[in-house]
Design a protein around this motif. Sequence first.
Motif, PDB file in Angstrom:
ATOM      1  N   ALA A 162       0.828  -1.106   0.010  1.00 39.05           N
ATOM      2  CA  ALA A 162       0.195  -0.025   0.165  1.00 39.05           C
ATOM      3  C   ALA A 162       0.848   1.370   0.091  1.00 39.05           C
ATOM      4  O   ALA A 162       1.119   1.942   0.969  1.00 39.05           O
ATOM      5  N   VAL A 163       1.351   1.514  -0.945  1.00 40.61           N
ATOM      6  CA  VAL A 163       2.176   2.654  -1.150  1.00 40.61           C
ATOM      7  C   VAL A 163       1.847   4.076  -0.977  1.00 40.61           C
ATOM      8  O   VAL A 163       2.291   4.872  -0.658  1.00 40.61           O
ATOM      9  N   GLU A 164       0.147   4.011  -1.146  1.00 45.11           N
ATOM     10  CA  GLU A 164      -0.275   5.300  -0.673  1.00 45.11           C
ATOM     11  C   GLU A 164      -0.316   5.809   0.677  1.00 45.11           C
ATOM     12  O   GLU A 164      -0.401   6.876   1.059  1.00 45.11           O
ATOM     13  N   ALA A 165       0.257   4.655   1.494  1.00 46.77           N
ATOM     14  CA  ALA A 165       0.261   4.910   2.964  1.00 46.77           C
ATOM     15  C   ALA A 165       1.770   5.530   3.123  1.00 46.77           C
ATOM     16  O   ALA A 165       2.232   6.058   4.291  1.00 46.77           O
ATOM     17  N   LEU A 166       2.475   5.554   2.146  1.00 50.11           N
ATOM     18  CA  LEU A 166       3.980   6.240   2.310  1.00 50.11           C
ATOM     19  C   LEU A 166       3.939   7.685   2.243  1.00 50.11           C
ATOM     20  O   LEU A 166       3.020   8.486   1.649  1.00 50.11           O
ATOM     21  N   ASP A 167       4.978   8.303   2.784  1.00 47.28           N
ATOM     22  CA  ASP A 167       5.088   9.845   3.015  1.00 47.28           C
ATOM     23  C   ASP A 167       5.803  10.101   1.485  1.00 47.28           C
ATOM     24  O   ASP A 167       6.912  10.088   1.440  1.00 47.28           O
TER      25      ASP A 167
ATOM     26  N   GLU B   1       9.030   4.460  11.962  1.00 46.30           N
ATOM     27  CA  GLU B   1       7.595   5.006  12.077  1.00 46.30           C
ATOM     28  C   GLU B   1       6.785   4.736  10.799  1.00 46.30           C
ATOM     29  O   GLU B   1       5.581   4.398  11.055  1.00 46.30           O
ATOM     30  N   GLN B   2       7.360   5.034   9.703  1.00 46.55           N
ATOM     31  CA  GLN B   2       6.785   4.601   8.406  1.00 46.55           C
ATOM     32  C   GLN B   2       6.287   3.062   8.566  1.00 46.55           C
ATOM     33  O   GLN B   2       5.213   2.679   8.024  1.00 46.55           O
ATOM     34  N   VAL B   3       7.178   2.231   9.088  1.00 44.07           N
ATOM     35  CA  VAL B   3       6.780   0.614   8.941  1.00 44.07           C
ATOM     36  C   VAL B   3       5.525   0.568  10.004  1.00 44.07           C
ATOM     37  O   VAL B   3       4.750  -0.139   9.779  1.00 44.07           O
ATOM     38  N   LYS B   4       5.601   1.319  10.979  1.00 42.50           N
ATOM     39  CA  LYS B   4       4.261   1.076  11.941  1.00 42.50           C
ATOM     40  C   LYS B   4       3.243   1.620  11.300  1.00 42.50           C
ATOM     41  O   LYS B   4       2.027   1.025  11.300  1.00 42.50           O
ATOM     42  N   ARG B   5       3.094   2.776  10.291  1.00 44.07           N
ATOM     43  CA  ARG B   5       1.904   2.895   9.663  1.00 44.07           C
ATOM     44  C   ARG B   5       1.547   1.970   8.694  1.00 44.07           C
ATOM     45  O   ARG B   5       0.430   1.699   8.630  1.00 44.07           O
ATOM     46  N   PHE B   6       2.501   1.322   8.025  1.00 52.75           N
ATOM     47  CA  PHE B   6       2.228   0.200   7.030  1.00 52.75           C
ATOM     48  C   PHE B   6       1.353  -1.034   7.853  1.00 52.75           C
ATOM     49  O   PHE B   6       0.373  -1.440   7.407  1.00 52.75           O
ATOM     50  N   ARG B   7       1.845  -1.132   9.248  1.00 50.32           N
ATOM     51  CA  ARG B   7       1.548  -2.252   9.978  1.00 50.32           C
ATOM     52  C   ARG B   7      -0.111  -1.974  10.344  1.00 50.32           C
ATOM     53  O   ARG B   7      -0.998  -2.972  10.366  1.00 50.32           O
ATOM     54  N   GLY B   8      -0.211  -0.576  10.697  1.00 48.60           N
ATOM     55  CA  GLY B   8      -1.382  -0.204  10.983  1.00 48.60           C
ATOM     56  C   GLY B   8      -2.726  -0.391  10.108  1.00 48.60           C
ATOM     57  O   GLY B   8      -3.685  -0.992  10.042  1.00 48.60           O
ATOM     58  N   VAL B   9      -2.052   0.113   8.688  1.00 50.64           N
ATOM     59  CA  VAL B   9      -2.966   0.203   7.592  1.00 50.64           C
ATOM     60  C   VAL B   9      -3.345  -1.415   7.262  1.00 50.64           C
ATOM     61  O   VAL B   9      -4.309  -2.006   6.876  1.00 50.64           O
ATOM     62  N   TYR B  10      -2.224  -2.378   7.062  1.00 48.45           N
ATOM     63  CA  TYR B  10      -2.616  -3.698   6.774  1.00 48.45           C
ATOM     64  C   TYR B  10      -3.430  -4.642   7.934  1.00 48.45           C
ATOM     65  O   TYR B  10      -4.274  -5.338   7.898  1.00 48.45           O
ATOM     66  N   GLN B  11      -3.295  -4.076   9.036  1.00 57.61           N
ATOM     67  CA  GLN B  11      -4.003  -4.693  10.481  1.00 57.61           C
ATOM     68  C   GLN B  11      -5.593  -4.187  10.129  1.00 57.61           C
ATOM     69  O   GLN B  11      -6.297  -5.170  10.095  1.00 57.61           O
ATOM     70  N   ASP B  12      -5.663  -2.942   9.790  1.00 52.38           N
ATOM     71  CA  ASP B  12      -7.082  -2.537   9.469  1.00 52.38           C
ATOM     72  C   ASP B  12      -7.732  -3.513   8.460  1.00 52.38           C
ATOM     73  O   ASP B  12      -9.058  -3.874   8.703  1.00 52.38           O
ATOM     74  N   LYS B  13      -6.907  -3.476   7.460  1.00 51.72           N
ATOM     75  CA  LYS B  13      -7.621  -4.107   6.260  1.00 51.72           C
ATOM     76  C   LYS B  13      -7.734  -5.819   6.586  1.00 51.72           C
ATOM     77  O   LYS B  13      -8.705  -6.481   6.212  1.00 51.72           O
ATOM     78  N   ALA B  14      -6.784  -6.358   7.326  1.00 54.32           N
ATOM     79  CA  ALA B  14      -6.942  -7.623   7.691  1.00 54.32           C
ATOM     80  C   ALA B  14      -8.247  -7.883   8.441  1.00 54.32           C
ATOM     81  O   ALA B  14      -9.089  -8.771   8.272  1.00 54.32           O
ATOM     82  N   GLU B  15      -8.803  -7.017   9.349  1.00 52.69           N
ATOM     83  CA  GLU B  15      -9.585  -7.271  10.280  1.00 52.69           C
ATOM     84  C   GLU B  15     -10.837  -6.959   9.340  1.00 52.69           C
ATOM     85  O   GLU B  15     -11.826  -7.846   9.639  1.00 52.69           O
ATOM     86  N   ALA B  16     -10.890  -6.301   8.512  1.00 52.32           N
ATOM     87  CA  ALA B  16     -12.008  -6.002   7.548  1.00 52.32           C
ATOM     88  C   ALA B  16     -12.224  -7.293   6.747  1.00 52.32           C
ATOM     89  O   ALA B  16     -13.449  -7.665   6.624  1.00 52.32           O
ATOM     90  N   MET B  17     -11.336  -7.912   6.321  1.00 48.96           N
ATOM     91  CA  MET B  17     -11.512  -9.208   5.515  1.00 48.96           C
ATOM     92  C   MET B  17     -11.796 -10.409   6.259  1.00 48.96           C
ATOM     93  O   MET B  17     -12.772 -11.230   5.923  1.00 48.96           O
TER      94      MET B  17
END
Length: 429
Positions: free
Chosen positions: A45-50, A297-313
Motif C-alpha cells: 500500500a504505497v499510498e500509505a507512504l510519505d 515509524e513509516q513501518v508502523k504506519r504500514f502495519r496499522g494499515v494492513y491490520q485494519d484491512k486484515a480485520e475487515a477481510m
Amino acid sequence: MRLDTDPYLARYASRVQGMSASAIRALFALTARPEIVSFAGGNPAVEALDLEAAEAVAAAVIRESGAIALQYGIGQGRPELREQLVAVMAHENVPGHVDDLVVTAGGQQALELIAKCFVDPGDIVIAEGPTYVGGIGALSSHQADVRHVPMDAEGMQVDALEDLLRQLSAQGRRAKFVYTIPNHQNPAGVSLSIDRRHRLAELAEQYDLLVLEDNPYGLLDFAGRLQPSIRQLVPDRVVYVGTVSKTFAPGVRTGWIAAPHPVRDKLVLLREAADLCPATLTQMVVERWLATQPWREQVKRFRGVYQDKAEAMLGALDEHMPGGVTWTRPSGAFYIWMTVPAGIDTSDLLAKAINHRVAYVPGRGFYADGSGGDQLRLCFSQPSPERIVEGVERFGALLHEELELVRAVYGAHAPAAASRPNEGRGAVG
C-alpha cells in the motif's frame, strides 16, 4: 503465441522450454479494471507512504550527488547502503556485517541469483507447500526438482521435513537447500513457530543442509513482534534475503543477500555477469531514506494499515463464507490462504469470479507439482476496508452458488473435503 507454434522453439535452451507467465502476472490486465475488487496481486500500500518525503529524498540525491548517482557502481552494491541495510537487519535482531551483503534488484533477483549459484538441472530443492510464486519461478528456470513440505498453523511442518531428509539420505541424495519464508508467509499468511525455527536449525546441522531464508515481511507483524531468524541460529548455513519493497517501496527495486563470504563472492560474480552492478540512483535514494527518515515509524504506519484491512477481510469472511470453506488468520503482512470444499476447482472458478467482479490467485500457482486445486490466495493490501467487504461479499455469494451446483451434481455422494490442519474457520492465527 502458443508454445507449439513458436518458430523459435528448437533454438531455445532447455531451461526455458517450459517457462510460462505466472498466475499472478497473467491476472494483471483483468484485475486493473476499476469495477473488479482485486485480491490478486500482492502490491504494498504505497499510498500509505510519505510521498512528499520520498520526493524530497530523491530530489536531494540528484541535487547533491547527481554525478555519482547517475554513474556505474560496484557489483556488490554501495557500502554506504549496505551499512544502512545492516542496521535494518539489526532492528530485527538478524546478525550481519557490511561485507556479508550483496545488493540486488529486489528480492526476486536475489532468489534468481541464488538459484543460479546452486542449482543444476535435476537438483532437489525443498520448499514449503504452498510457497511464493516467484521462488518457484526462479527455481524452475534452473530446472530444480522442487519437493514440497506441508504447512500448518505453525508454518512448515519440520517433522515432515525431517522425514524427507531421511528418505533422501537413504537414497544417497541430498537437497541443495531448503527454501523458507518464516514470517507471515506468502501465500499462507502463517509464521514458523519458535520451536520449529530451532528444530530447522538443528536439522541444518544434522544433515549438512543449507537454508534459504526469505524475509520480506518480518517487520510487518501487526503487534510489532520480532521472531528469531534462522540466520541468527545457524549463520554459516543460511543465505538470507531481504528487501525494502514491503517496508519502503517496490519501485526502487532494492533488496539484498546476506551470505557466508565464499557464497557472497560467487553471487557478486553472477550479478556482474547479469547487469554489472545495481542501479546507483535507486541505491542512493534508499540509502538516504534509511539514513534521514523515520523509517521505523513509516513501518508502523504500514502495519496499522494492513491490520485494519486484515480485520475487515476476516470479519467479512466470517460473515459471508459458506460452511466448509476455511482460511488462515494472519498476524502480519497481507495474505490469507483459503481452502474450498472438494468438487470446486479454484482455477476453473476464476473466470466466474471475474464475472462477479472479484479476483484472487488460484492455488496451483503456489506449488511446483500441480497441487492446490482446492486452494487460493487472497491479498488484502490494496483495496480499502470498504471495498474488501464488498469483494468478500461477492465472492461468498459465488461460493454459495458453486456449492449448490456441487450438491446438485453429486448429491449425497459429494466428494469429501481434504483435511487441512493449517486452516480452520476462525482457528488459525
